[in-house]
Each structure stands twice: as structure tokens, then as C-alpha cells.
Design an enzyme around this catalytic site. Structure first.
Site, PDB file in Angstrom:
ATOM      1  N   GLN A 193      38.530  43.132  33.870  1.00 48.40           N
ATOM      2  CA  GLN A 193      38.155  44.516  34.418  1.00 48.40           C
ATOM      3  C   GLN A 193      39.390  44.805  35.530  1.00 48.40           C
ATOM      4  OE1 GLN A 193      34.044  43.525  35.710  1.00 48.40           O
ATOM      5  NE2 GLN A 193      33.850  45.737  35.337  1.00 48.40           N
ATOM      6  N   HIS A 223      33.288  35.522  32.721  1.00 47.68           N
ATOM      7  CA  HIS A 223      32.803  36.755  33.170  1.00 47.68           C
ATOM      8  C   HIS A 223      32.958  37.782  32.019  1.00 47.68           C
ATOM      9  CE1 HIS A 223      32.139  39.660  36.787  1.00 47.68           C
ATOM     10  NE2 HIS A 223      32.102  40.407  35.975  1.00 47.68           N
ATOM     11  N   GLU A 281      26.627  36.446  35.371  1.00 47.27           N
ATOM     12  CA  GLU A 281      25.317  37.235  34.812  1.00 47.27           C
ATOM     13  C   GLU A 281      25.152  36.817  33.528  1.00 47.27           C
ATOM     14  OE1 GLU A 281      25.946  41.338  37.226  1.00 47.27           O
ATOM     15  OE2 GLU A 281      26.464  41.439  35.477  1.00 47.27           O
ATOM     16  N   ASN A 317      23.764  39.051  42.193  1.00 56.56           N
ATOM     17  CA  ASN A 317      24.507  40.242  42.033  1.00 56.56           C
ATOM     18  C   ASN A 317      23.042  41.440  41.975  1.00 56.56           C
ATOM     19  OD1 ASN A 317      26.972  39.136  41.831  1.00 56.56           O
ATOM     20  ND2 ASN A 317      27.333  39.781  39.548  1.00 56.56           N
ATOM     21  N   GLU A 372      27.776  40.386  44.094  1.00 54.04           N
ATOM     22  CA  GLU A 372      27.921  41.941  43.817  1.00 54.04           C
ATOM     23  C   GLU A 372      26.969  42.728  44.515  1.00 54.04           C
ATOM     24  OE1 GLU A 372      28.817  42.844  39.803  1.00 54.04           O
ATOM     25  OE2 GLU A 372      30.056  41.074  39.498  1.00 54.04           O
ATOM     26  N   SER A 404      35.467  49.717  34.102  1.00 50.65           N
ATOM     27  CA  SER A 404      34.049  49.615  33.980  1.00 50.65           C
ATOM     28  C   SER A 404      33.803  49.362  32.471  1.00 50.65           C
ATOM     29  CB  SER A 404      33.309  50.539  34.639  1.00 50.65           C
ATOM     30  OG  SER A 404      32.008  50.645  34.247  1.00 50.65           O
ATOM     31  N   TRP A 405      33.093  48.171  32.204  1.00 52.89           N
ATOM     32  CA  TRP A 405      32.774  47.888  30.742  1.00 52.89           C
ATOM     33  C   TRP A 405      32.209  49.042  29.761  1.00 52.89           C
ATOM     34  CZ3 TRP A 405      34.336  43.128  30.089  1.00 52.89           C
ATOM     35  CH2 TRP A 405      34.388  42.194  30.911  1.00 52.89           C
ATOM     36  N   LYS A 427      34.026  55.607  36.828  1.00 48.96           N
ATOM     37  CA  LYS A 427      33.025  55.199  37.667  1.00 48.96           C
ATOM     38  C   LYS A 427      33.729  54.134  38.706  1.00 48.96           C
ATOM     39  CE  LYS A 427      28.418  53.168  37.413  1.00 48.96           C
ATOM     40  NZ  LYS A 427      27.549  52.184  36.819  1.00 48.96           N
ATOM     41  N   TYR A 441      34.166  51.694  42.156  1.00 52.98           N
ATOM     42  CA  TYR A 441      33.458  51.059  43.002  1.00 52.98           C
ATOM     43  C   TYR A 441      34.315  50.553  44.511  1.00 52.98           C
ATOM     44  CZ  TYR A 441      29.544  50.201  40.071  1.00 52.98           C
ATOM     45  OH  TYR A 441      28.302  50.358  39.333  1.00 52.98           O
TER      46      TYR A 441
END
Length: 470
Positions: A19, A116, A160, A297, A375, A430-431, A437, A439
Site C-alpha cells: 500500500q 500483509h 489480519e 486492528n 491499526e 487502499s486495496w 479514501k 487515512y
């Protein structure tokens, strides 16, 4: 009354290789499944993302300047082993040595994740973690990194595990894009937990210096109507899918009776069966007390209702509020019409859910040792003010403040929480939402790759200096 956080608390920022780095085919990096998946399905790619591959000195200088004393970084497996195994790519190894050296030069402690969301494409095409050979390759890769990077003191095996299986085989928004296949969801979760347990045991048996843990996404699940048994059961089943199954594997070394009853119910309704061996259980059991920390997260909670129809999920990828639908056969449906604020992407903003999740871990898994919130943050369509070269992201400040307040409450109530990593340090790719989007504490102009501190960065700096949540 102003709440404070402990003196030794980590005020971190989080990133992830795919990312942030860009440079997706630079210096010998192998392909990952996302490269092909984005090219074939989306209007964006991860090139150049935030160009962290070249601009990490800028981001780490900003980190030091703004009081960020920890950074979550992930190693791109395919930068080290382009095919996931076999020949090592020396340029990839050299890059991470330079990156970790810069972290230490800037007094920013690297917390390093081995995986990740970015399994090398060669292995992903061969079944990813549904193929047990991938477990062996992951453990070999982990061992290589433990030996090669002694400068790293905090290791995380996976980021995750839950959302990986969920994204790949339930929602279908991650490659290979399969939907509603619960057998694959649970098998993926389980096999990755076996890989985690083997890597943790290897780390401890090898006498490597430092600490090791795992990062789980733990969205809290509530019944829409606590007095309705169907809603209560829907929340329990949804919790098993996303939280309890992987927490049991991490800290019990087995799956509790309640967990397996839920799994068997879901599989009996949807078809499929789980392959778990005695050796798997022995591996999980051997590692259950060896995790030095749990990374949590947390972004949102969900409210569940009973539901007896077919599975249907509509993922809100555009940021048009109200575009989500989530109903699962044999499980339940998420109710979005609740009196809780939500983001443009229909993520429910509910800090109490973080408190409840932390205290659930403390109560149900007392061998958790310590927790980092690895996160938490607010995805927003940030408006860059050209004349001021910044973003007035008061909504983000408010979101983080609310969540830090409940972390302070959890610490007061006995939880051993040692740090907080805002997602994300700077704006990243962002995936499933591309570049809209945002952050970050630092605004990234993706055309020029210039960084601009947002209002939240100045707020975070004061927080890190005073430890007071204002």
C-alpha cells in the site's frame, strides 16, 4: 477530565509494503496476485502508491518531527523471495536493511510484519494458504528474515488473517475473488494460524532477540435486538467467523466447543468441511503461550439480525453512504439502520466496541500478555486546502480522540495496552478503494509525491509529547 496515557506508550503510525512502497516490479521484486487482479478488475494499481520505496527517509523524518516513535512496516515477501521460495533477491534484502537503519536513525521503532495481504503470485496461483506447501514456504521465509534482520526487535507474522480469508473467499474483493465459500474461509484461517504458530515456535526455539506476535482485525459484533434469540445467535456466529475462531487458535491452541459448534452449523448449511489434523492441534498448542503481544486492528462494530435467506454481499467501494448489503446464509445479516455514526463507506464508528473487544481478550484469553492497537483511523475524502497546504481533518482527530479515550479506560480497568498505531502514517493506496479514501497524518499528493502535515499531525504531536488526550 482529561485522560492520560502511560509514559512508555508507543504513539505509532502504520503502513504496509504493497500500500505504500510502489516500485512493484523494481529491483527484482516478484509479482503478487494483486498486481494481476488490479490490472484486470480495477481502474487503479499500486504504482506508485506513496513511493515509500524511495521516499522513506522523508516519511521517517516527518515521523521524528511529529512525535511518532513507532512505525508498522511490512516486508514484501516477493522482494526477498520473488517466487516465494528458492533464490533470494539481494536488492530487496539491502532495501530493508537501509529502511530499518533509517528508522533507528530517526528514533522510530520498526514493528515489522512478514505478511500483509501479499503472497507472491507463484504461490497464490497454487492455492495460497489453502495449499499446505505455502505454510512451509512461509516458515522458511520467516526464518530467513529472523536471521537476516537482527536489527528488528518486534515481529508480527501476519496482518489480519480474518480479512484475508474473508476478502478472498467470502466477500470476493481480494484475489481470487471467490464468494460465499465458507469451507475455504475457515480452512484459510486455520492454515494461516498453523503457519503463525510454527513461525512463533521457531523464533523462540531459535533464541532470536526481540518479541513476536500477530495482528488480528477484531470488529465487535452485537445483536441488533439483545432480547431476540435469533439476533443474539447471528452475532455469535458472525463473531466466530471474524474473531473467535482465530483468537481460539492463537491463545487456546484449539477451538472451543462453542466455536466448533458454530463452524459446523455454518458448514452444514452452506456445504463444506474442515481439514484439521492432530499435528495441527499439537502445533497450535505448542505456540499458544509464546505470543509476546497481540496486535488489534479496530475500525468498526456491526449489529446483527437473524436471517434465513441466501447469501448476498454488496461491498461499498465508492464511498457513497448507504451502498452496503451484508447477509449470510446460516449466519445473519448486518443491520445498518442503527443510531450510530458511520463513515461514507458504511463503517460504523463505535469506540465502545474497541473497549469491549480489548476487555473480551483480557477476560477470555488471559495469556495475551500485552496488546498494541496496531491499526485504527478514519478513512475520509480529505479536502486539501491549497492556500494553507494542509487538510483540516477535525473528524479524524475526533475519531482518534474517542478511541484513545476508551483505550485509557481499558488500561485503567486492567488491560495491558502498550501502544497505538494510527492507520495510516501518510496517505496510502487502499486495496478496494484506490486513492480516494485517505487515512494519513500526512497528506500525499499522489502526482508529485509531496507530503503535507494535516491538522491531525499537529494534534498527534502534542498528544505524543504530553500523553494527554485533549
Amino acid at each position: 477530565m482529561t485522560k492520560t496515557l502511560p509514559e512508555d506508550f508507543i504513539f505509532g503510525g502504520a503502513t504496509a509494503a504493497y500500500q505504500a512502497e510502489g516500485a512493484t516490479n523494481t529491483d527484482g521484486k516478484g509479482r503478487v496476485a494483486w498486481d494481476t487482479y488490479l490490472e484486470e478488475n480495477y481502474w487503479y494499481t499500486a504504482e506508485p502508491a506513496s513511493d515509500f520505496y524511495n521516499r522513506y527517509p522523508v516519511d521517517l523524518e516527518l515521523s521524528e518531527k511529529f512525535g511518532v516513535n513507532g512505525i508498522r512496516i511490512s516486508i514484501a515477501w516477493s522482494r526477498i523471495f520473488p517466487n516465494g521460495y528458492g533464490e533470494v533477491n539481494p536488492k530487496g534484502v539491502e532495501y530493508y536493511h537501509k529502511l530499518f537503519a533509517e528508522c533507528h536513525k530517526r528514533h522510530v521503532e520498526p514493528f515489522v510484519t512478514l505478511h500483509h495481504f501479499d503472497t507472491p503470485e507463484v504461490l497464490h496461483k497454487d492455492g495460497d494458504f489453502l495449499n499446505r506447501k505455502t505454510i512451509d514456504y512461509f516458515v522458511d521465509y520467516a526464518e530467513y528474515c529472523f536471521k537476516e534482520f537482527p536489527e528488528v526487535k518486534y515481529w508480527t507474522t501476519f496482518n489480519e488473517i480474518g480479512p484475508i480469508g474473508d476478502g478472498q473467499y467470502l466477500v470476493g474483493k481480494f484475489p481470487p475473488g471467490i464468494k460465499y465459500d465458507f469451507e475455504k474461509v475457515f480452512q484459510s484461517h486455520h492454515n494461516m494460524m498453523v503457519a503463525h504458530a510454527r513461525a512463533v515456535k521457531l523464533f523462540k526455539d531459535g533464541g532470536y532477540q526481540g518479541e513476536i506476535g500477530v495482528v488480528h482485525a477484531l470488529p465487535t459484533k452485537y445483536p441488533f435486538d439483545p432480547s431476540n434469540p435469533e439476533d443474539v445467535r447471528a452475532a455469535e456466529l458472525e463473531d466466530i467467523i471474524h474473531n473467535k475462531f482465530i483468537l481460539d487458535a492463537t491463545y487456546l491452541g484449539e477451538y472451543s466447543r462453542e466455536t466448533m459448534e458454530g463452524v459446523q452449523h455454518i458448514l452444514s448449511v452452506n456445504g463444506g468441511k474442515l481439514n484439521i489434523t492432530d499435528e495441527d492441534y499439537a502445533i497450535l498448542d505448542a505456540a499458544k503461550d509464546l505470543n509476546d503481544f497481540l496486535g488489534i486492528n479496530y475500525y468498526m462494530s456491526d449489529w446483527m439480525r437473524g436471517y434465513d435467506g441466501e447469501s448476498e454481499i454488496t461491498h461499498n467501494a465508492t464511498g457513497d453512504k448507504g451502498g452496503s448489503k451484508y447477509q449470510l446464509k446460516g449466519v445473519g445479516q448486518r443491520e445498518f439502520d442503527v443510531d450510530v455514526p458511520r463513515t461514507d463507506w458504511d463503517w460504523m464508528i463505535y469506540p465502545q466496541g474497541l473497549y469491549d473487544q480489548i476487555m473480551r481478550v483480557v477476560k477470555d484469553y488471559p495469556n495475551y500478555h500485552k496488546i498494541y492497537i496496531t491499526e485504527n483511523g478514519l478513512g475520509y475524502k480529505d479536502e486539501f486546502i491549497e492556500s494553507e497546504k494542509t487538510v483540516h481533518d477535525d473528524a479524524r482527530i475526533d475519531y482518534v480522540r474517542q478511541h484513545l479515550n476508551v483505550i485509557a479506560d481499558a488500561i485503567k480497568d486492567g488491560a495491558n495496552v502498550k501502544g497505538y498505531f494510527i492507520w495510516s502514517l501518510m496517505d496510502v493506496f487502499s486495496w478496494s478503494n484506490g486513492y480516494e479514501k485517505r487515512y494519513g497524518l500526512f497528506y500525499v499528493d499522489f502526482e508529485t509525491q509531496e507530503r503535507y502535515p494535516k491538522k491531525s499531525a499537529y494534534w498527534y504531536k502534542e498528544l505524543a509529547e504530553t500523553k494527554e488526550i485533549k
